[in-house]
Design a protein around this motif. Structure first.
Motif, PDB file in Angstrom:
ATOM      1  N   ALA A  83      -8.999 -15.426  -4.256  1.00  0.00           N
ATOM      2  CA  ALA A  83      -9.746 -14.359  -5.511  1.00  0.00           C
ATOM      3  C   ALA A  83      -9.499 -12.858  -4.735  1.00  0.00           C
ATOM      4  O   ALA A  83      -9.846 -12.625  -3.783  1.00  0.00           O
ATOM      5  CB  ALA A  83     -11.420 -14.709  -5.268  1.00  0.00           C
ATOM      6  N   LYS A  84      -9.326 -12.055  -5.969  1.00  0.00           N
ATOM      7  CA  LYS A  84      -9.359 -10.589  -5.557  1.00  0.00           C
ATOM      8  C   LYS A  84     -10.708 -10.054  -6.303  1.00  0.00           C
ATOM      9  O   LYS A  84     -11.416  -9.245  -5.730  1.00  0.00           O
ATOM     10  CB  LYS A  84      -8.372  -9.935  -6.498  1.00  0.00           C
ATOM     11  CG  LYS A  84      -6.820 -10.287  -5.932  1.00  0.00           C
ATOM     12  CD  LYS A  84      -5.830  -9.501  -6.984  1.00  0.00           C
ATOM     13  CE  LYS A  84      -4.433  -9.949  -6.578  1.00  0.00           C
ATOM     14  NZ  LYS A  84      -4.095 -11.241  -7.373  1.00  0.00           N
ATOM     15  N   SER A  85     -11.437 -10.703  -7.346  1.00  0.00           N
ATOM     16  CA  SER A  85     -12.814 -10.734  -7.949  1.00  0.00           C
ATOM     17  C   SER A  85     -13.175 -11.600  -8.831  1.00  0.00           C
ATOM     18  O   SER A  85     -12.293 -12.542  -9.107  1.00  0.00           O
ATOM     19  CB  SER A  85     -12.817  -9.173  -8.673  1.00  0.00           C
ATOM     20  OG  SER A  85     -11.884  -9.433  -9.739  1.00  0.00           O
ATOM     21  N   ALA A 158      -6.889 -15.041  12.561  1.00  0.00           N
ATOM     22  CA  ALA A 158      -7.373 -14.418  13.473  1.00  0.00           C
ATOM     23  C   ALA A 158      -6.291 -14.370  14.702  1.00  0.00           C
ATOM     24  O   ALA A 158      -6.811 -13.886  16.050  1.00  0.00           O
ATOM     25  CB  ALA A 158      -8.352 -15.458  14.125  1.00  0.00           C
ATOM     26  N   ILE A 159      -5.053 -14.501  14.512  1.00  0.00           N
ATOM     27  CA  ILE A 159      -4.017 -14.500  15.450  1.00  0.00           C
ATOM     28  C   ILE A 159      -4.071 -13.087  16.079  1.00  0.00           C
ATOM     29  O   ILE A 159      -4.157 -12.974  17.212  1.00  0.00           O
ATOM     30  CB  ILE A 159      -2.864 -15.044  15.167  1.00  0.00           C
ATOM     31  CG1 ILE A 159      -2.854 -16.424  15.040  1.00  0.00           C
ATOM     32  CG2 ILE A 159      -1.761 -14.458  16.025  1.00  0.00           C
ATOM     33  CD1 ILE A 159      -1.581 -17.080  14.481  1.00  0.00           C
ATOM     34  N   GLY A 160      -4.014 -12.075  15.381  1.00  0.00           N
ATOM     35  CA  GLY A 160      -3.979 -10.632  15.690  1.00  0.00           C
ATOM     36  C   GLY A 160      -5.174 -10.598  16.701  1.00  0.00           C
ATOM     37  O   GLY A 160      -4.955  -9.702  17.614  1.00  0.00           O
ATOM     38  N   GLN A 242     -16.667  -7.816   6.456  1.00  0.00           N
ATOM     39  CA  GLN A 242     -16.438  -7.222   5.156  1.00  0.00           C
ATOM     40  C   GLN A 242     -15.438  -6.087   5.435  1.00  0.00           C
ATOM     41  O   GLN A 242     -14.357  -5.781   4.698  1.00  0.00           O
ATOM     42  CB  GLN A 242     -17.575  -6.821   4.189  1.00  0.00           C
ATOM     43  CG  GLN A 242     -17.220  -6.528   3.067  1.00  0.00           C
ATOM     44  CD  GLN A 242     -18.288  -6.405   1.907  1.00  0.00           C
ATOM     45  OE1 GLN A 242     -19.558  -6.828   2.467  1.00  0.00           O
ATOM     46  NE2 GLN A 242     -18.321  -5.985   0.724  1.00  0.00           N
ATOM     47  N   GLN A 243     -15.593  -5.180   6.447  1.00  0.00           N
ATOM     48  CA  GLN A 243     -14.728  -4.121   6.733  1.00  0.00           C
ATOM     49  C   GLN A 243     -13.430  -4.519   6.920  1.00  0.00           C
ATOM     50  O   GLN A 243     -12.529  -3.912   6.593  1.00  0.00           O
ATOM     51  CB  GLN A 243     -15.404  -3.170   7.794  1.00  0.00           C
ATOM     52  CG  GLN A 243     -15.030  -1.667   7.859  1.00  0.00           C
ATOM     53  CD  GLN A 243     -15.977  -0.912   8.971  1.00  0.00           C
ATOM     54  OE1 GLN A 243     -16.992  -1.580   9.507  1.00  0.00           O
ATOM     55  NE2 GLN A 243     -15.156   0.071   9.170  1.00  0.00           N
ATOM     56  N   VAL A 244     -13.366  -5.563   7.888  1.00  0.00           N
ATOM     57  CA  VAL A 244     -12.170  -5.948   8.541  1.00  0.00           C
ATOM     58  C   VAL A 244     -11.267  -6.592   7.502  1.00  0.00           C
ATOM     59  O   VAL A 244     -10.044  -6.376   7.236  1.00  0.00           O
ATOM     60  CB  VAL A 244     -12.290  -7.173   9.706  1.00  0.00           C
ATOM     61  CG1 VAL A 244     -11.096  -7.815   9.842  1.00  0.00           C
ATOM     62  CG2 VAL A 244     -12.979  -6.342  10.736  1.00  0.00           C
ATOM     63  N   LEU A 245     -11.979  -7.381   6.410  1.00  0.00           N
ATOM     64  CA  LEU A 245     -11.305  -8.224   5.384  1.00  0.00           C
ATOM     65  C   LEU A 245     -10.624  -6.831   4.479  1.00  0.00           C
ATOM     66  O   LEU A 245      -9.399  -6.948   4.157  1.00  0.00           O
ATOM     67  CB  LEU A 245     -12.227  -8.977   4.618  1.00  0.00           C
ATOM     68  CG  LEU A 245     -12.691 -10.273   5.135  1.00  0.00           C
ATOM     69  CD1 LEU A 245     -13.728 -10.954   4.337  1.00  0.00           C
ATOM     70  CD2 LEU A 245     -11.493 -11.310   5.440  1.00  0.00           C
ATOM     71  N   THR A 246     -11.065  -5.824   4.200  1.00  0.00           N
ATOM     72  CA  THR A 246     -10.739  -4.685   3.340  1.00  0.00           C
ATOM     73  C   THR A 246      -9.603  -4.129   4.189  1.00  0.00           C
ATOM     74  O   THR A 246      -8.633  -3.943   3.468  1.00  0.00           O
ATOM     75  CB  THR A 246     -11.841  -3.566   3.288  1.00  0.00           C
ATOM     76  OG1 THR A 246     -13.032  -4.590   2.677  1.00  0.00           O
ATOM     77  CG2 THR A 246     -11.490  -2.572   2.085  1.00  0.00           C
ATOM     78  N   PRO A 252     -12.284  -4.604  -2.191  1.00  0.00           N
ATOM     79  CA  PRO A 252     -13.503  -4.618  -2.023  1.00  0.00           C
ATOM     80  C   PRO A 252     -14.079  -5.646  -2.561  1.00  0.00           C
ATOM     81  O   PRO A 252     -15.022  -6.368  -1.851  1.00  0.00           O
ATOM     82  CB  PRO A 252     -13.937  -3.447  -2.299  1.00  0.00           C
ATOM     83  CG  PRO A 252     -12.639  -2.348  -2.238  1.00  0.00           C
ATOM     84  CD  PRO A 252     -11.532  -3.152  -2.355  1.00  0.00           C
ATOM     85  N   LYS A 253     -13.985  -6.013  -3.908  1.00  0.00           N
ATOM     86  CA  LYS A 253     -14.553  -6.888  -4.575  1.00  0.00           C
ATOM     87  C   LYS A 253     -14.416  -8.237  -4.052  1.00  0.00           C
ATOM     88  O   LYS A 253     -15.208  -9.027  -4.151  1.00  0.00           O
ATOM     89  CB  LYS A 253     -14.602  -6.871  -6.153  1.00  0.00           C
ATOM     90  CG  LYS A 253     -15.372  -5.786  -6.740  1.00  0.00           C
ATOM     91  CD  LYS A 253     -14.868  -5.555  -8.395  1.00  0.00           C
ATOM     92  CE  LYS A 253     -15.666  -4.946  -9.018  1.00  0.00           C
ATOM     93  NZ  LYS A 253     -15.183  -4.497 -10.311  1.00  0.00           N
ATOM     94  N   GLY A 254     -12.904  -8.634  -3.684  1.00  0.00           N
ATOM     95  CA  GLY A 254     -12.810  -9.876  -3.085  1.00  0.00           C
ATOM     96  C   GLY A 254     -13.418  -9.878  -1.617  1.00  0.00           C
ATOM     97  O   GLY A 254     -13.906 -10.916  -1.376  1.00  0.00           O
ATOM     98  N   ALA A 255     -13.384  -8.810  -0.965  1.00  0.00           N
ATOM     99  CA  ALA A 255     -14.174  -8.986   0.407  1.00  0.00           C
ATOM    100  C   ALA A 255     -15.549  -9.457   0.299  1.00  0.00           C
ATOM    101  O   ALA A 255     -15.955 -10.303   1.006  1.00  0.00           O
ATOM    102  CB  ALA A 255     -13.709  -7.899   1.020  1.00  0.00           C
ATOM    103  N   ALA A 256     -16.336  -8.651  -0.976  1.00  0.00           N
ATOM    104  CA  ALA A 256     -17.677  -9.044  -0.997  1.00  0.00           C
ATOM    105  C   ALA A 256     -17.939 -10.475  -1.297  1.00  0.00           C
ATOM    106  O   ALA A 256     -18.766 -11.257  -0.841  1.00  0.00           O
ATOM    107  CB  ALA A 256     -18.014  -8.189  -2.206  1.00  0.00           C
TER     108      ALA A 256
END
Ligand SMILES: NC(=O)c1ccc[n+]([C@@H]2O[C@H](COP(=O)([O-])OP(=O)(O)OC[C@H]3O[C@@H](n4cnc5c(N)ncnc54)[C@H](OP(=O)(O)O)[C@@H]3O)[C@@H](O)[C@H]2O)c1
Length: 305
Positions: A83-85, A158-160, A242-246, A252-256
């Motif tokens: 999902a993107k939004s 999470a590998i990184g 949320q910040q990491v996902l972005t 941003p809408k997908g991360a939310a």
């Protein structure tokens, strides 16, 4: 609208280059079935063309193109991209449902998620609820919704973090057990049901993986599998995740939406409906997944580059 169609025996696979679609496409091709693989990038479909598949390039929100892809098909594997939004999910599920209806497709296996019985407040899963509803409204369509567990492949993101921070973290509660499934189990199950077309009307099937695991337990399995015994799980605050996902490139809408999903899991809202049983349990353990997939990705050149 719906015109009589003569099946040419083709299986249409949406998201064929993805986790689940690629397993299905390869499985059907290995059985000698005719397969039409769909995606946006022709290059990513070439490996199936080399095995006899027909490539069909289109965007998931293009109802006219999807109608062409489904016309005359024996059955289709339907899925929404990550999902993107919510708006985007609605656009894609509208296009898929319209194309299914207009093409007169008779059989579909639809990738959904555990928790898709809940109509809202579950992030991307609410979009899958909506997609289920749209397909259920199509008379004459036989559809099997696969309500799959939390993908083990999510851990690959999470590998990184493991390399750079020496820990594995996300927003999930450390000790909350949830069902986890390897996407190959989803793909193999879907391929079997597509081959046999042994469903009718509107059906759902929860697929809950081999067992339920908490993030602490899952991290311990990963720690053993990659030879990093000190690896531990840490729950991060929602705004940090949320910040990491972005930063990872998710809009941003997908991360939310993903944060909404984590909250729904932690609150016990996003849960399976059924108790675990032989019917909803699948073979691949997290130990097998770590050995076959995670360890190779962790130790692989792409990560250390
Ligand atoms: N992660 C989980 O824990 C979980 C659990 C249950 C259900 N799900 C659901 O599983 C689905 C994802 O399945 P997956 O992991 O098998 O897929 P995936 O590996 O994420 O692959 C997505 C596929 O869709 C194609 N695609 C992406 N955007 C497209 C677009 N706009 N038009 C046409 N094709 C597009 C991609 O190919 P191209 O990029 O080449 O176009 C790729 O083949 C999502 O609906 C998710 O909600 C996820």
């Amino acid at each position: 609208m719906v015109s009589p169609v003569v099946s040419n025996g083709v299986y249409v696979i949406l998201g064929a280059s993805g986790n689940t679609g690629s397993i299905i496409a390869n499985s059907l091709l290995s059985k000698g079935e005719k397969v039409r693989v769909m995606g946006r990038d022709p290059g990513r479909l070439q490996r199936f063309v080399g095995k006899g598949a027909e490539a069909f390039t289109a965007d998931m929100s293009d109802a006219a193109a999807l109608t062409n892809a489904f016309s005359g098909a024996r059955a289709a594997y339907l899925m929404l991209p990550p999902a993107k939004s919510r708006k985007n999910q609605e656009r894609e599920s509208d296009a898929i449902a319209k194309a299914v209806k207009e093409s007169g497709l008779l059989y579909a296996v639809h990738l959904s998620s555990y928790g898709a019985q809940v109509p809202e407040g579950t992030g991307p899963v609410a979009g899958l609820h909506s997609s289920e509803q749209k397909l259920n409204a199509i008379s004459g369509l036989n559809v099997l919704h696969l309500r799959a567990a939390y993908f083990m492949e999510n851990s690959l993101a999470a590998i990184g973090m493991i390399h750079w921070m020496g820990l594995l973290g996300n927003a999930l509660l450390p000790d909350l057990k949830l069902p986890m499934i390897a996407t190959r189990d989803v793909g193999n199950y879907a391929a079997q049901r597509l081959l046999h077309l042994d469903f009718s009307g509107k059906q759902t099937r929860e697929l809950l993986g081999e067992r339920d695991l908490s993030m602490t337990e899952a991290t311990a399995v990963i720690a053993r599998g990659i030879g990093h015994p000190d690896l531990r799980y840490e729950q991060f605050p929602y705004d940090q995740v949320q910040q990491v996902l972005t930063q990872m490139g998710i809009p941003p809408k997908g991360a939310a939406l993903y944060i909404e999903m984590y909250k729904a899991i932690n609150a016990g809202v996003l849960v399976p409906l059924e108790p675990r049983s032989p019917e909803n349990t699948t073979p691949t353990s997290l130990e097998n997944f770590v050995q076959d997939v995670f360890a190779a990705a962790y130790h692989g050149p792409a990560i250390s580059a």
